[in-house]
Design a protein around this motif. Structure first.
Motif, short mmCIF file in Angstrom:
data_model
loop_
_atom_site.label_atom_id
_atom_site.label_comp_id
_atom_site.label_asym_id
_atom_site.label_seq_id
_atom_site.Cartn_x
_atom_site.Cartn_y
_atom_site.Cartn_z
N UNK A 22 0.80 -1.23 0.00
CA UNK A 22 0.00 0.00 0.00
C UNK A 22 0.83 1.29 0.00
N UNK A 23 1.97 1.29 0.62
CA UNK A 23 2.82 2.48 0.66
C UNK A 23 4.03 2.34 -0.26
N UNK A 31 2.53 -5.30 6.69
CA UNK A 31 1.42 -4.54 6.15
C UNK A 31 1.17 -4.84 4.67
N UNK A 32 1.89 -5.82 4.13
CA UNK A 32 1.67 -6.22 2.75
C UNK A 32 0.38 -7.02 2.67
N UNK A 84 4.39 -0.96 -11.24
CA UNK A 84 4.17 0.12 -10.29
C UNK A 84 4.88 -0.22 -8.99
N UNK A 85 5.20 0.80 -8.20
CA UNK A 85 5.95 0.58 -6.95
C UNK A 85 5.14 -0.14 -5.88
N UNK A 86 3.82 -0.23 -6.06
CA UNK A 86 3.00 -0.92 -5.06
C UNK A 86 2.81 -2.40 -5.39
N UNK A 87 3.45 -2.88 -6.45
CA UNK A 87 3.32 -4.28 -6.87
C UNK A 87 4.62 -5.02 -6.61
N UNK A 88 4.52 -6.17 -5.97
CA UNK A 88 5.70 -6.99 -5.72
C UNK A 88 5.44 -8.44 -6.10
N UNK A 89 6.45 -9.12 -6.59
CA UNK A 89 6.39 -10.55 -6.94
C UNK A 89 5.19 -10.91 -7.83
#
Length: 101
Positions: A22-23, A31-32, A84-89
């Motif tokens: 979210x951040x 908080x993921x 986007x920076x809010x997306x991981x893996x």
């Protein structure tokens, strides 16, 4: 994921799983949000957005629809995007994997 190229073909309605931050990169540990199945809303444009259902509301007793930017177009290129920076893996499902679900 920075500076790594992934050749992927995306299409509207395709399913994807990822870790939502979210951040962005500043998200505190714990908080993921792990998103198991999200749907791509569009396949072209300045940003490619994704939608998924999650538990939410004031008392966490409702299903809410969440939206986020998944891919953002890179400057000077019409078919090259960055996550986007809010997306991981991220993990894109193939058509065969979607049929099995």
């Amino acid at each position: 994921m920075a500076n790594t190229i992934y050749p992927v073909e995306v299409y509207k309605g395709q399913h994807i799983s990822f870790c939502y931050l979210p951040a962005g990169e500043q998200t505190a540990p714990g908080h993921e949000e792990q998103v198991r199945k999200a749907t791509l809303e569009n396949e072209s444009g300045r940003t490619i957005n994704v939608t998924w259902d999650a538990v939410g509301g004031l008392f966490k007793n409702k299903i809410v629809t969440k939206h986020a930017a998944l891919l953002r177009r890179m400057m000077g290129s019409t078919d090259t995007y960055r996550f986007d920076k809010c997306i991981g893996n991220p993990q894109f499902f193939s058509a065969q994997e979607e049929a099995e679900c």
